[in-house]
Design a protein around this motif. Structure first.
Motif, short mmCIF file in Angstrom:
data_model
loop_
_atom_site.label_atom_id
_atom_site.label_comp_id
_atom_site.label_asym_id
_atom_site.label_seq_id
_atom_site.Cartn_x
_atom_site.Cartn_y
_atom_site.Cartn_z
N UNK A 1 -39.35 5.55 70.76
CA UNK A 1 -39.53 6.77 71.56
C UNK A 1 -40.29 7.88 70.83
N UNK A 2 -40.63 7.68 69.57
CA UNK A 2 -41.28 8.75 68.81
C UNK A 2 -42.76 8.87 69.10
N UNK A 3 -43.41 7.79 69.54
CA UNK A 3 -44.86 7.76 69.69
C UNK A 3 -45.22 7.15 71.04
N UNK B 1 -55.10 15.55 64.47
CA UNK B 1 -53.84 15.28 63.79
C UNK B 1 -53.06 16.57 63.63
N UNK B 2 -51.77 16.44 63.38
CA UNK B 2 -50.93 17.63 63.25
C UNK B 2 -51.29 18.46 62.04
N UNK C 1 -49.05 13.38 60.27
CA UNK C 1 -50.19 12.76 60.94
C UNK C 1 -49.90 11.31 61.36
N UNK C 2 -48.69 10.82 61.07
CA UNK C 2 -48.39 9.43 61.40
C UNK C 2 -48.54 9.17 62.90
N UNK C 3 -48.05 10.10 63.72
CA UNK C 3 -48.14 9.93 65.17
C UNK C 3 -49.59 9.84 65.62
#
Length: 442
Positions: free
Chosen positions: A48-50, A229-230, A241-243
């Motif tokens: 649910x995170x991405x 990216x964040x 930035x993983x998402x």
């Protein structure tokens, strides 16, 4: 072995070419392997995170394997995938696969396929000393070695001959030449375009193709992507930035599938999506069952449970499956799908997941992993498991449904489990004993 394989496949390729001319064209193969991401990152597996809409669609319209298992680290998984063999047979050291090994690309190429790879290689690093094995440092890998040793006629690769950047301002080797696209080039985008061009050329030439994309994403460094990216930076890694890296990975899967549609070959192309190991440990992702911390490098569920989706419109009936899979199954699956016989004298540990008609193969009763991270451990790890129970070579035994994190205190002592657990222990111990005998040799 190599001459025997070549002789066997020469005859098969001649016969196969006649068959191709008389019957429907053989299926194309697009094999995509993400880098460092476990099942918890994908919506179709409960993440649910991405957001992974393109991969979700592959799962919805294809077959999602709920029990697919890789090695805990990149090179061991890549060796198993490329050769269809468990690592105790041919894993010499990290970042290395001998050109003398027989690979899936070599066998399919000799049977009439045109072959290409783009992305992260990490199987022939010439800078790595190998004196610990009594072997010389590997030579520079040339186009001839890639074609004649590994089976890929075309390539665009990071980490073929040395490293450099894999993302912005990438350092790539393409078809025998060092390529530096420049500071505004993004390595994954360059490599996807390369594969798209390759597939178009193959279709124009009316040749069946194998396109293998071992992705650079979403492996760290987690820098910004072309979509942002964040924490925007082209050089500085941030877990924030993983998402964005997951999103761009998913986008690239969608781009490649869309390109198959543009070329008019989607119905005749098997698409496979998987990952080489679990997510890196700094990342904790949310799922419908609760948070999961990545465990790359460990033999736990979080280090080895990976996505596997097979999608072949009109051939594969959609729906999830609980069939077991480990990475030794990839090569025999591709051979069966392509209608290519296994070379005489070649030992494959895996079994086909599907056949040329799209029918699911005979279910496995176990998955097996033998794991030596760097190729020099005096006591490599191993386990055998089914959908519920997991037995390590050192005797640790878990019911994964009750202890998904495999906490030490949850290991079931011998004779202390339920009747089902003890029966599973006996079955899985026979698997471990079988491969222990094989490691001893005749």
């Amino acid at each position: 072995m190599r001459n025997l394989v070549r002789d066997t496949l020469t005859a098969a390729a001649v016969g196969g070419a006649m068959t191709m001319a008389q019957a429907a064209p053989p299926p194309n193969i697009l094999l995509i392997m993400a880098d460092d991401v476990g099942v918890e990152a994908f919506n179709s597996y409960g993440g649910t995170s991405y957001q992974t809409p393109n991969i979700n669609e592959l799962a919805r319209t294809g077959v999602q394997f709920n029990h697919a298992y890789a090695c805990p680290l990149c090179t061991p998984s890549r060796v198993a995938l490329m050769t269809g063999q468990y690592n105790f047979r041919n894993y010499d050291s990290f970042s290395w696969l001998s050109p003398e090994a027989t690979t899936l690309a070599e066998v399919l190429r000799d049977a009439g396929y045109t072959t290409a790879i783009a992305g992260k290689w990490q199987l022939s690093n010439p800078a790595r000393p190998r004196a610990a094995h009594g072997q010389p440092t590997a030579p520079d890998i040339t186009a001839e070695v890639m074609r004649d040793g590994y089976g890929f006629e075309r390539y665009s690769l990071w980490q073929l001959n040395g490293k450099g950047s894999r993302f912005w301002d990438p350092v790539l080797d393409q078809d025998g030449k060092r390529v530096l696209p420049g500071p505004d080039a993004y390595g994954p985008a360059v490599n996807v375009q390369y594969l798209k061009d390759f597939m178009k050329q193959a279709v124009d030439d009316k040749k069946p193709f194998v396109a293998y994309y071992p992705m650079e994403l979403p492996h760290s460094p987690w820098v910004t992507t072309p979509d942002g990216g964040a924490k925007p930076s082209r050089t500085r890694s941030s877990p924030d930035n993983f998402a964005a890296n997951i999103a761009y990975m998913d986008k690239q899967v969608g781009q490649l599938v869309a390109h198959l549609n543009t070329l008019g070959v989607r119905q005749n192309t098997l698409v496979i999506f998987t990952s080489d190991n679990g997510t890196e440990r700094p990342m904790t992702s949310q799922t419908r069952a609760g948070p999961v911390q990545g465990d790359k490098g460990q033999m736990t569920n979080a280090g080895t449970h990976v996505p596997l989706i097979l999608n072949w419109p009109g051939k594969l009936a959609p729906g999830p499956t609980d069939h077991l899979m480990d990475f030794s199954d990839i090569m025999p699956t591709l051979l069966d799908v392509a209608g290519v016989p296994q070379p005489a004298g070649l030992k494959l540990d895996g079994r086909p997941l599907i056949d040329a008609a799209g029918k699911l193969g005979e279910p496995r009763t176990y998955a097996y992993v033998w794991y030596d991270p760097k190729g020099r451990s005096p006591t490599p790890g191993e386990w055998a498991r089914d959908q519920r129970y997991k037995l390590y070579g050192d005797g640790r035994f878990f019911d994964i449904t009750k202890s998904p994190l495999e906490n030490a205190e949850d290991s079931i002592a011998k004779g202390q489990g339920s009747p089902d657990a003890e029966a599973a222990r006996v079955r899985l111990q026979k698997v471990l004993d079988h491969y222990a005998d094989q490691r001893k040799g005749p």
